[in-house]
Design an enzyme around this catalytic site. Structure first.
Site, PDB file in Angstrom:
ATOM      1  CE1 TYR A  57       0.409   1.933   4.196  1.00 27.27           C
ATOM      2  CE2 TYR A  57       0.905  -0.388   4.502  1.00 27.27           C
ATOM      3  CZ  TYR A  57       0.973   0.923   4.944  1.00 27.27           C
ATOM      4  OH  TYR A  57       1.589   1.205   6.137  1.00 27.27           O
ATOM      5  CG  LEU A  66       5.629   8.002   2.184  1.00 29.68           C
ATOM      6  CD1 LEU A  66       6.861   8.904   2.051  1.00 29.68           C
ATOM      7  CD2 LEU A  66       4.388   8.850   2.469  1.00 29.68           C
ATOM      8  CB  ALA A  67       9.440   3.034   2.898  1.00 24.08           C
ATOM      9  CG  HIS A  68       4.908   5.020   6.417  1.00 22.95           C
ATOM     10  ND1 HIS A  68       4.551   4.774   5.109  1.00 22.95           N
ATOM     11  CD2 HIS A  68       3.771   4.859   7.146  1.00 22.95           C
ATOM     12  CE1 HIS A  68       3.269   4.475   5.048  1.00 22.95           C
ATOM     13  NE2 HIS A  68       2.765   4.510   6.277  1.00 22.95           N
ATOM     14  CB  ALA A  69       7.527   1.518  10.475  1.00 23.24           C
TER      15      ALA A  69
END
Length: 294
Positions: A57, A66-69
């Site tokens: 997603y 858009l990589a994130h955590a």
């Protein structure tokens, strides 16, 4: 400098980097955050786990991820990194693969990065801005494309010149209970009420795995559409994660999200609208016209 370019350290920009797969691409972006002193290595691992758990997603626009955590002790400060891949990589997102640009977001809290994401949406939605990111030959050129020193213009100016959508006068009278006809084009200034409509709850949820990255990105673009309609004072758009969305779904008129997150949510008792390009005001405009039958 703009808030967006302020969050991207020049040392956190990598151009034409090789990556064998999407995990390697995310790891490149995470390593840049580590080297810039924004995160520890465990945050990079968390970004990869997020995609493993929730699907691709994070690929929110054609060729862009858009990589994130979730923010935790591994985030030392709010920051972004930028990677342009030497060769495109498949993330498994049918609508937006293959990916050539990967940015990693480390958010120290739930609000510090919101303005930066709004500005980033404007850059990506503008064909000239996107071309500048695709063709930049130095980190300084990337920062210029992201709005450093005002060279690329404000996010509002970019957005105003890209996705033109028609205005809609008046407050939302209802939210449709069933999907209306396929052509959502407005036929006049007044809202057309669907015979199966129900009273609006005046709330839309945008949803991602963590509620702090792509859901905020989608919220920003949807709010720009409502601003054009003159409906911003009537509808509240809130970004949230999958767990919270399941509990709050029936409070909302609709949920806007990606296909991967829609699969995770399942049947939540309210219409779930899949958005493929989170930077496209035109796509979101069409979806909201279906939801509110205008």
């Amino acid at each position: 400098m703009s808030q967006l370019s302020d969050l991207v350290d020049p040392t956190a920009i990598l151009l034409d980097a090789p990556a064998q797969d999407w995990r390697a691409a995310i790891r490149l972006s995470g390593d840049l955050l580590v080297s810039a002193g924004a995160t520890t290595g465990s945050y990079t691992d968390a970004m990869i786990r997020t995609v493993e758990e929730h699907g691709p997603y994070i690929v929110i626009a054609p060729g862009f991820a858009l990589a994130h955590a979730r923010p935790d002790d591994s985030v030392l400060r709010t920051a972004l990194s930028f990677v342009r891949l030497a060769e495109p990589v498949e993330f498994g997102n049918q609508a937006n693969d293959p990916v050539t640009l990967v940015m990693a977001l480390a958010a120290a809290d739930s609000s510090a990065h919101q303005a930066a994401l709004a500005a980033l949406a404007g850059v990506l939605a503008d064909p000239e801005g996107r071309r500048a990111l695709d063709s930049a030959s130095t980190p300084d050129e990337v920062l210029t494309a992201l709005g450093a020193d005002g060279a690329a213009g404000s996010a509002d100016a970019r957005t105003a010149g890209t996705a033109q959508v028609a205005g809609t006068e008046g407050a939302p009278a209802s939210a449709t209970a069933a999907a209306p006809a396929a052509d959502p084009a407005p036929t006049g200034a007044s809202a057309v009420v669907d015979p199966d409509a129900v009273p609006s709850k005046n709330l839309i949820l945008t949803v991602c795995g963590n509620g702090l990255g792509t859901s905020l990105f989608l919220k920003n673009t949807a709010e720009q559409v409502l601003d054009r309609w003159g409906w911003s004072s009537y509808l509240d758009i809130q970004a949230t994660d999958t767990i919270s969305a399941k509990g709050r779904a029936k409070e909302a008129d609709a949920i806007l999200t990606s296909g991967a997150i829609a699969d995770t949510l399942g049947d939540v008792g309210v219409r779930v609208e899949i958005i493929e390009n989170f930077t496209s005001q035109a796509e979101i405009d069409a979806v909201l016209r279906r939801v509110y039958a205008v």
